[in-house]
Design an enzyme around this catalytic site. Structure first.
Site: not given
Length: 582
Positions: A196, A315
């Site tokens: 991320e 995810e």
């Protein structure tokens, strides 16, 4: 997953890759795969001895990783493996994971707490040894494994705009050490550059530049380190692993420039933000939430999968725990059914984010909630039908009327309505008109029994495939609350729920403006509250209370799925909080 404050994420097509289809219908190794052979000068690794075969085609290799799971909040925990409540990973962890049908595991790793903050940025050899031990345990079980640089992304990498050279030097040193240690692992180990990625005080153009620098440098370091790293699958993220088209295009440009067929794109998905945390009246998995998913996954498919580039949905989940009550049970299950279906039809391998007993119990590696196990495992091969609601609320007194729910068949055939092992009788207990399922007044009266508050009966809408949809027949009376006193650490309100379930809360000051941490909506995230139906209490949490203006009364409107509301006034005075029924 990133525990830093989250920005709102902007989040198909039917073509399935041949590699994915083969992987999903094959129970063992893919035919035609290339065996992982050990060099002649060393003994085979445990993974090689297990006979894992990795296809040369990257699309087929990533498809073979489906389904996948995150060992979340473990090696990525700060400062150490057990700091966030999970036990140490053991052989039993991966034995159990494989027994549950998973084929791969993403092992997030945070390095900075075990690394010198100054050059040469040496990683503690004890930590490196522990990471390798865990990786080898998973590989020895025949699982694909991905490792990465995880919470480092928002701890120090994000400051590239103000400390560019030092960040790059540390990032490069980190990956040089990781690549060296893991270079001889089998190709069932994947490496992901950064989790991320995000950058503070940076324009979009700068963010593109910084991430391209990081991904390109990572690629060069790993490839140049030799061993199996010369053709290992390397995973590259978009900005914040977001599926906005301009971020996907930036990543596609980087991958094209690297001219390396063994690259994998990765994105994450946590649903439309208002639904994911139940804020701004986002109580249902509505058309807006569904569109966010379908359009986002379509962009990913069209940018990468359709062009032969594999995608790892590294995810997925919600930004709140699935059974925390923040998102209503049935709405939550609709989302998990849908996200797995869309990932499958768009050719993406999907890894559920499991932070702490959300899905699998880390002590037993059994599913925490059987119905979630059934839904997710079923979604690996088919769809499940749902309905407009999972609750039928009946008044505690007075006549009971017929009630209608709308079926979401998801391409399946209606196969009956059941109570346990007994089918309900068409035209007597229910009627079906298209997708409108109506339970008769007589059937509901019988099912309600003495109308004790709460669940009186559980029904199943069965479809031709997938997991049945549960309908809970509930009796209720109007909920009530009582005055209370507390502190900014928490206000516990005595509550008689009387069978009603809370949906969300609206909070306003006297002038109608929003009260609470989010100034842009009068419906704060439902995670600011906790309805304890067993204890008969509603807790207003500290984050909400400390955000209130001192001495300014706040009107809370508690809203219930029955349609009832309770109006309550809360006033903060220093550290003291008082609550009164309006």
């Amino acid at each position: 997953m990133n525990d830093a404050p989250q920005t709102t994420r902007s989040r198909s097509r039917l073509q399935r890759t041949a590699g994915l289809v083969v992987a999903l219908i094959t129970t063992g190794s893919l035919a035609g795969g290339t065996a992982v052979a050990a060099p002649a000068d060393r003994a085979p690794s445990a993974a090689e001895a297990a006979g894992v075969r990795v296809p040369q085609d990257p699309m087929a290799a990533v498809a073979q990783m489906q389904p996948s799971w995150n060992l979340g909040n473990t090696l990525d925990a700060i400062p150490d493996e057990t700091s966030w409540g999970n036990p140490r990973a053991t052989k039993a962890t991966f034995d159990g994971l494989k027994a549950q049908g998973f084929r791969s595991v993403r092992i997030p790793v945070t390095w900075y707490t075990h690394q010198s903050a100054t050059a040469p940025y040496t990683i503690d050899p004890v930590w490196m040894k522990r990471v390798k031990e865990v990786v080898d345990l998973a590989l020895a079980d025949g699982l694909y494994v991905e490792i990465n640089v995880h919470h480092d992304s928002w701890q120090w990498i994000k400051y590239m705009s103000t400390d560019h050279d030092a960040v790059m030097a540390r990032f490069n040193a980190t990956w040089q050490q990781i690549a060296t240690v893991f270079k001889d692992e089998p190709r069932t180990l994947l490496m992901e550059s950064i989790n991320e990625p995000q950058f503070a005080d940076a324009t979009d153009a700068q963010k593109t530049q910084y991430l391209r620098e990081l991904n390109t440098s990572f690629h060069s370091i790993v490839r140049d380190s030799g061993g199996r790293n010369k053709d290992r699958l390397l995973v590259l993220p978009s900005e914040e692993t977001n599926n906005a088209q301009h971020w996907l295009d930036d990543l596609a440009t980087t991958m094209s420039a690297l001219n390396d067929r063994n690259l994998v794109a990765t994105v994450h998905y946590y649903s439309w933000y208002p639904f994911s945390v139940n804020i701004a009246n986002g109580t249902t998995y509505d058309a807006t939430s569904q569109k966010d998913l379908t359009e986002g996954f379509a962009r990913v498919h069209d940018t990468f999968v359709a062009k032969g580039i594999p995608v790892y949905l590294g995810e997925y989940g919600l930004l709140t725990s699935p059974y925390s009550g923040v998102v209503e049970r049935g709405e939550m299950l609709k989302y998990f059914e849908h996200v797995n279906y869309e990932a499958r039809r768009n050719g993406m391998t999907s890894a559920v984010w499991d932070a702490y007993h959300d899905f699998l119990n880390r002590d037993t590696m059994q599913w925490e909630v059987p119905e979630m196990k059934a839904l997710i495992q079923s979604s690996w091969r088919t769809r499940s039908g749902t309905a407009s609601t999972d609750n039928l609320f009946l008044p505690k007194s007075g006549p009971i009327a017929a009630q209608t729910v709308t079926l979401n068949r998801n391409g399946l055939r209606f196969a009956g309505l059941w109570q346990g092992d007994r089918p309900l009788i068409p035209y007597v207990d229910y009627t079906l008109d298209g997708d409108r399922l109506t339970l008769t007044a007589g059937a509901l009266t019988r099912l309600a029994g003495d109308r004790a508050a709460g669940v009186n009966a559980t029904l199943e809408v069965r479809y031709s495939d997938g997991v049945p949809w549960k309908l809970f027949v509930r009796s209720y009376d109007r909920p009530t609350m009582a005055d209370a006193t507390g502190t900014t650490a928490g206000l516990t309100i005595p509550t008689r729920f009387n069978g009603a379930l809370m949906a969300n809360v609206q909070s306003t000051y006297a002038d109608g403006t929003a009260a609470g941490p989010a100034s842009w909506t009068t419906y704060q995230t439902f995670d600011n509250y906790r309805a304890d139906y067993g204890a008969g209490t509603t807790t207003v949490k500290t984050e909400f209370l400390t955000s209130l203006k001192d001495g300014a009364p706040v009107t809370l409107t508690f809203r219930f799925w029955t349609g009832d509301t309770v109006t309550y006034t809360v006033t903060r005075s220093g550290d003291t909080v008082t609550g009164t029924v309006s």
